[in-house]
Design a protein around this motif. Structure first.
Motif, short mmCIF file in Angstrom:
data_model
loop_
_atom_site.label_atom_id
_atom_site.label_comp_id
_atom_site.label_asym_id
_atom_site.label_seq_id
_atom_site.Cartn_x
_atom_site.Cartn_y
_atom_site.Cartn_z
N PHE A 1 2.57 4.29 5.53
CA PHE A 1 2.36 2.89 5.21
C PHE A 1 4.02 2.29 5.14
O PHE A 1 4.16 1.26 5.81
N ASP B 1 2.46 5.72 -3.51
CA ASP B 1 3.53 6.84 -3.95
C ASP B 1 4.39 7.37 -2.74
O ASP B 1 4.95 8.49 -2.61
N ALA C 1 1.99 1.79 -3.53
CA ALA C 1 0.93 2.08 -4.41
C ALA C 1 0.54 3.47 -4.10
O ALA C 1 0.00 4.23 -5.06
N PHE D 1 -5.22 1.21 7.37
CA PHE D 1 -4.03 1.28 8.47
C PHE D 1 -4.38 0.48 9.65
O PHE D 1 -3.60 -0.09 10.32
N TYR E 1 0.38 9.31 2.89
CA TYR E 1 -0.26 8.05 3.20
C TYR E 1 0.62 6.98 2.96
O TYR E 1 1.07 6.31 3.48
N ASN F 1 -8.13 5.16 3.97
CA ASN F 1 -6.73 4.90 4.28
C ASN F 1 -6.67 4.60 5.66
O ASN F 1 -5.85 3.55 6.25
N LEU G 1 -4.90 -3.12 9.74
CA LEU G 1 -3.58 -3.75 9.64
C LEU G 1 -2.62 -3.82 11.08
O LEU G 1 -2.14 -4.92 11.34
N VAL G 2 -2.81 -2.65 11.65
CA VAL G 2 -1.88 -2.39 12.58
C VAL G 2 -2.52 -3.36 13.85
O VAL G 2 -1.80 -4.09 14.70
N THR H 1 5.46 2.08 8.84
CA THR H 1 4.90 1.50 9.56
C THR H 1 5.37 -0.06 9.23
O THR H 1 5.47 -0.77 10.16
N SER I 1 2.57 14.15 -5.15
CA SER I 1 1.29 13.33 -5.19
C SER I 1 0.69 13.31 -4.20
O SER I 1 0.94 13.70 -2.89
N VAL I 2 -0.82 13.41 -4.43
CA VAL I 2 -1.75 13.60 -3.09
C VAL I 2 -1.61 12.44 -2.16
O VAL I 2 -2.04 13.01 -1.07
N THR I 3 -1.36 11.32 -2.26
CA THR I 3 -1.27 10.33 -1.47
C THR I 3 0.03 9.94 -1.07
O THR I 3 0.42 8.79 -0.29
N MET J 1 -4.40 3.24 -6.08
CA MET J 1 -4.20 4.32 -5.24
C MET J 1 -5.46 4.79 -4.56
O MET J 1 -6.52 5.20 -5.16
N ILE J 2 -5.45 4.57 -3.29
CA ILE J 2 -6.78 5.05 -2.55
C ILE J 2 -6.56 6.42 -2.12
O ILE J 2 -5.40 6.94 -1.25
N ARG J 3 -7.65 7.31 -2.44
CA ARG J 3 -7.53 8.80 -2.13
C ARG J 3 -8.41 9.27 -0.90
O ARG J 3 -8.14 10.23 -0.53
N LEU K 1 0.66 -1.25 -0.05
CA LEU K 1 -0.08 0.02 -0.05
C LEU K 1 0.95 1.25 -0.07
O LEU K 1 0.55 2.21 -0.55
#
Lengths: 158, 59
Positions: free
Chosen positions: A134, A61, A59, B12, A130, B8, B15-16, A137, A125-127, B1-3, A56
């Motif tokens: 990830f 970025d 993916a 997250f 995030y 998100n 998963l944690v 982590t 990049s917008v993400t 890609m998840i916006r 993730l």
């Protein structure tokens, strides 16, 4: 009634090689150290969770960190990335187009300009945030897994 | 890609929570409890914090 804290179990003799191998395997592929120590189900779950977190991150970025000798925190971030294991090379290759860990010290060094340019593209990049969360982590999770396999190998944990 | 920020955050948290449930517990029941408590509290506390911050502009 005694308030004495029970002593931790003594490490098993002759477990040094086993603990070293399990830690190396845990670094090489998340969960592999647990599988080596006979915790197959748990190892499989850890593998899926850490690889999903890492995937993730890529993916979304996220960017692999580079050591910038002027900024102390970049050492920690890069160490955290490396702790994910060899799979970390994928994110490095994707971020910088090659395997690189160190940012040249001189501000106008062509390699520094190129690397920071690539990083700047990622930041747009917008993400990106995030993705970075990830990726970092996933590295932290694998550090905990390496420590966990060590504890299991020396008999401190079931 | 998840916006989606919420999606998100939910992924997250899941998963944690699963990671720590398997790291710290041995029984399935205990693991489920940790997943629900840890995953749920990460999401709920984040939403509460977001609403608390909402009236405060950045500038």
């Amino acid at each position: 009634m005694s308030d004495a804290v029970p002593a931790a179990p003594a490490p098993k003799p002759g477990s040094a090689a086993r603990s070293l191998v399990s830690c190396l395997l845990a670094w090489f592929l998340p969960g592999l150290g647990h599988v080596y120590l006979g915790r197959k189900g748990r190892g499989a779950v850890f593998c899926v969770v850490v690889l999903a977190t890492f995937g993730l991150g890529i993916a979304s970025d996220g960017a692999a960190s580079l050591v910038d000798r002027g900024q102390a925190l970049t050492y920690l971030a890069t160490f955290d990335n490396v702790a994910t294991g060899p799979i970390e090379l994928l994110s490095r290759q994707r971020t910088y187009g090659r395997i690189v860990y160190l940012l040249p010290r001189e501000e106008n060094h062509p390699e520094r300009v190129e690397l920071t340019g690539r990083l700047r593209d990622r930041v747009r990049s917008v993400t990106y945030e995030y993705g970075n969360a990830f990726l970092l982590t996933a590295g932290l999770m694998n550090i905990l897994l390496i420590l966990d396999t060590f504890d299991i190998a020396v008999g401190r944990k079931d | 890609m998840i916006r989606s920020h919420f999606l998100n955050m939910a992924i997250f948290s899941a998963l944690v929570a699963v990671f720590f449930a398997f790291l710290t517990q041995n029984e399935t029941r205990d693991r489920l409890r940790v997943i629900l408590i840890l995953g749920g509290s990460m999401i709920v506390l984040s939403l509460i914090l977001a609403y608390v911050m909402y009236p405060f502009p950045l500038r």
